[in-house]
Scaffold this motif. Structure first.
Motif, short mmCIF file in Angstrom:
data_model
loop_
_atom_site.label_atom_id
_atom_site.label_comp_id
_atom_site.label_asym_id
_atom_site.label_seq_id
_atom_site.Cartn_x
_atom_site.Cartn_y
_atom_site.Cartn_z
N HIS A 173 1.91 -3.63 -4.70
CA HIS A 173 2.07 -2.98 -3.33
C HIS A 173 0.83 -2.78 -2.70
CE1 HIS A 173 0.62 0.90 -4.98
NE2 HIS A 173 1.57 0.83 -6.03
N THR A 174 -0.22 -2.85 -3.46
CA THR A 174 -1.69 -2.77 -2.92
C THR A 174 -2.68 -3.93 -3.57
OG1 THR A 174 -1.53 -0.36 -2.82
CG2 THR A 174 -3.82 -1.19 -2.75
N LEU A 175 -3.13 -4.64 -2.62
CA LEU A 175 -3.91 -5.73 -3.41
C LEU A 175 -5.25 -5.72 -2.74
CD1 LEU A 175 -1.12 -8.73 -2.33
CD2 LEU A 175 -1.82 -7.70 -4.65
N ASP A 176 -6.07 -5.88 -3.61
CA ASP A 176 -7.43 -5.82 -3.29
C ASP A 176 -7.85 -4.65 -2.61
OD1 ASP A 176 -8.01 -8.33 -4.46
OD2 ASP A 176 -7.40 -9.26 -2.55
N GLY A 177 -7.35 -3.43 -3.01
CA GLY A 177 -7.56 -2.21 -2.43
C GLY A 177 -7.09 -2.14 -0.99
N GLN A 178 -6.15 -3.23 -0.67
CA GLN A 178 -5.62 -2.73 0.72
C GLN A 178 -4.18 -2.92 0.67
OE1 GLN A 178 -7.43 -2.38 3.73
NE2 GLN A 178 -9.07 -2.46 2.18
N PRO A 179 -3.51 -1.92 1.42
CA PRO A 179 -1.78 -2.00 1.43
C PRO A 179 -1.24 -3.24 1.71
CG PRO A 179 -2.72 -0.61 3.48
CD PRO A 179 -3.92 -1.10 2.56
N TYR A 180 -0.15 -3.46 0.98
CA TYR A 180 0.34 -4.55 1.15
C TYR A 180 2.05 -4.25 1.73
CZ TYR A 180 3.74 -8.49 0.15
OH TYR A 180 4.87 -9.64 0.20
N TRP A 181 2.47 -3.21 0.97
CA TRP A 181 3.94 -2.76 1.32
C TRP A 181 3.70 -1.52 2.29
CZ3 TRP A 181 8.98 -3.16 1.20
CH2 TRP A 181 9.75 -1.91 1.51
N ASP A 182 4.23 -1.32 3.58
CA ASP A 182 4.17 -0.45 4.80
C ASP A 182 5.41 -0.08 5.02
OD1 ASP A 182 3.33 1.09 6.66
OD2 ASP A 182 2.15 -0.14 7.52
N GLU A 183 5.81 1.27 4.66
CA GLU A 183 6.86 2.04 4.88
C GLU A 183 6.73 2.93 5.95
OE1 GLU A 183 8.78 4.84 2.05
OE2 GLU A 183 8.64 2.87 1.12
N ARG B 106 6.50 -9.54 7.81
CA ARG B 106 5.19 -9.23 7.48
C ARG B 106 4.49 -9.34 8.99
NH1 ARG B 106 3.19 -14.15 4.30
NH2 ARG B 106 4.81 -15.16 5.55
N GLU B 107 3.47 -8.23 9.00
CA GLU B 107 2.88 -8.08 10.10
C GLU B 107 1.16 -8.29 10.14
OE1 GLU B 107 4.44 -4.71 11.79
OE2 GLU B 107 3.22 -3.34 10.55
N ASP B 108 0.63 -8.70 10.92
CA ASP B 108 -0.67 -8.79 10.63
C ASP B 108 -1.65 -8.37 12.11
OD1 ASP B 108 -3.43 -9.99 10.50
OD2 ASP B 108 -2.72 -11.15 8.66
N ARG B 109 -2.68 -7.69 12.31
CA ARG B 109 -3.24 -7.47 13.22
C ARG B 109 -3.99 -8.83 14.02
NH1 ARG B 109 -2.75 -2.34 15.16
NH2 ARG B 109 -3.03 -0.68 13.59
N SER B 110 -3.95 -9.74 13.30
CA SER B 110 -4.54 -11.24 13.75
C SER B 110 -3.01 -11.98 14.10
CB SER B 110 -5.20 -11.98 12.83
OG SER B 110 -5.35 -13.38 13.10
N PRO B 111 -3.33 -12.75 15.14
CA PRO B 111 -2.25 -13.99 15.60
C PRO B 111 -1.78 -14.88 14.48
CG PRO B 111 -3.74 -13.78 17.37
CD PRO B 111 -4.40 -12.96 16.08
#
Length: 397
Positions: free
Chosen positions: A24-34, A364-369
């Motif tokens: 749910h967290t990968l490389d210290g960054q959240p993957y799952w976001d609720e 899935r959502e990303d800040r990048s396009p």
């Protein structure tokens, strides 16, 4: 379609640990976001996601027969020639397959547009099938979601049913395998193993690195037994390049996903679909690496690439974006079609096909396009129209 803020469950990390959701967290960054969810109407799901997924799946399968019989097309897809007959024979036998995922751009106002097929090693399965369903049930119990909210999600039931339908076709012993050091891939194959067991199929787990080769060219487990059937969360194109790849056509080992999926997991299926179904509302114009055919905007992708790596994007205003990665050409190009953006987050819909049935989705959502492997997974719900009062998406050109 709306993005709606919602309070997180206070104990969701403990719940994730209990069910083996260790990524749910990968490389210290959240993957799952609720901290938010995407709300859809039932009409949007049934008409704009589920129905097109089923239709596009049938269209893709319809292409396989002509592809595997045409050397020029197999060469265009950059599939190594030593594997052509093996792939074609797998299709002629209709070797059983299990699942796949289509990625769509969709904002709730027009036709969903197919970005690509992930038909060999699709991930984000456990979180789509199980963890977001658990989220829905618990948020309903808390009263945090509108009464009667539902989810487009029968993935688990479909997996168990699909395993059950092919149980007699699966050679034994049966193993599920992924790279041993990949927490996400190991979580995915563990979940699929559980689904197989629920269908009454004995299934072991093995790391790809622990599979051996016998003197007579059979793939073996840690006890030197020949493996009958292998579910491998490991790309076929990578297997082709490995030292052991040359054994595949003559090893007598069944694969899930089967060899014929090599022609559908290849980005080249996108221009082939466009050639046969030009103008289809759910397809984007696509060509084999010809920028002039797709002016003013296009997206360039290697035939073999994953997780948004090695993407080059030219927007209609001339702006250029790209992502790094390990993949090289040959390439295809698709007409530029932006992902919708909600509060600056670009969202991609992954629509699941299990046993030839459209049965669920994950977002899935990303800040990048460009949706990369660092994108967040956000749950969704089907709610009545009056409850959908949050702002709509904005298209970022």
């Amino acid at each position: 379609m709306r993005r709606i803020a919602i309070a997180e469950r206070a104990n969701w990390r403990e719940l994730a640990a209990e069910c083996g959701f260790d990524f749910h967290t990968l490389d210290g960054q959240p993957y799952w976001d609720e901290s938010a969810y995407y709300a859809f109407s039932l009409r949007e799901i049934e008409d704009d996601i589920e129905a097109p997924t089923a239709e596009l799946h049938d269209m893709a399968l319809d292409l396989v027969d002509s592809i595997v019989q045409d050397d020029a097309t197999l060469r265009q897809l950059a599939i190594p020639e030593p594997y052509w007959d093996w792939i074609a024979e797998s299709w002629r036998r209709r070797d059983p397959h299990l699942y796949g995922r289509m990625d769509f751009a969709y904002d709730g106002t027009g036709a969903a547009k197919l970005y690509e097929l992930n038909y060999d090693t699709p991930t984000s399965l456990f979180e789509a099938a199980f963890f977001q369903w658990q989220w829905l049930e618990q948020q309903l119990m808390r009263g945090a979601l509108p009464a009667g909210a539902d989810q487009f999600n029968s993935i688990y039931e479909s997996l168990v049913e699909a395993f059950g339908s092919i149980a007699r076709q699966i050679a034994r012993p049966f193993y599920a395998a992924a790279v041993g050091r990949s927490v996400e891939d190991q979580g995915t194959v563990a979940y699929l193993r559980d689904c197989a067991v629920q269908a009454g199929i004995e299934c072991g787990l093995i790391a790809i690195e622990d599979i051996g080769i016998s003197q007579d060219g059979r793939f073996t487990d840690l006890d030197d037994r020949a493996i009958g059937c292998l579910f491998k969360l490991y790309p076929l194109e990578d297997m082709f390049r490995e030292t052991f790849g040359g054994y595949l056509p003559r090893a007598g080992m069944q694969l899930i996903e089967p060899p014929w999926k090599a022609v559908l997991s290849n980005k080249g299926i996108l221009p082939l679909l466009w050639q046969k179904h030009r103008g289809h509302p759910n397809l984007l114009p696509a060509v084999f690496d010809d920028a002039s055919a797709l002016a003013p905007g296009w997206v360039r992708k290697p035939l073999y690439s994953r997780e948004g790596a090695n993407i080059a994007m030219r927007l209609p205003d001339g702006t250029e974006l790209d992502s790094t990665g390990p993949y090289e050409g040959p390439y295809i190009r698709q007409a530029y079609h932006p992902l919708p953006a909600f509060d600056g987050r670009h969202v991609l819909i992954g629509s699941w096909v299990v046993g030839d049935r459209a049965c669920g989705m994950g977002l899935r959502e990303d800040r990048s396009p460009i949706t990369r492997d660092s994108a967040h997974f956000v749950p969704h719900a089907i709610v009545d129209e009056p409850a959908m009062d949050a702002p709509r998406a904005t298209l970022v050109a």
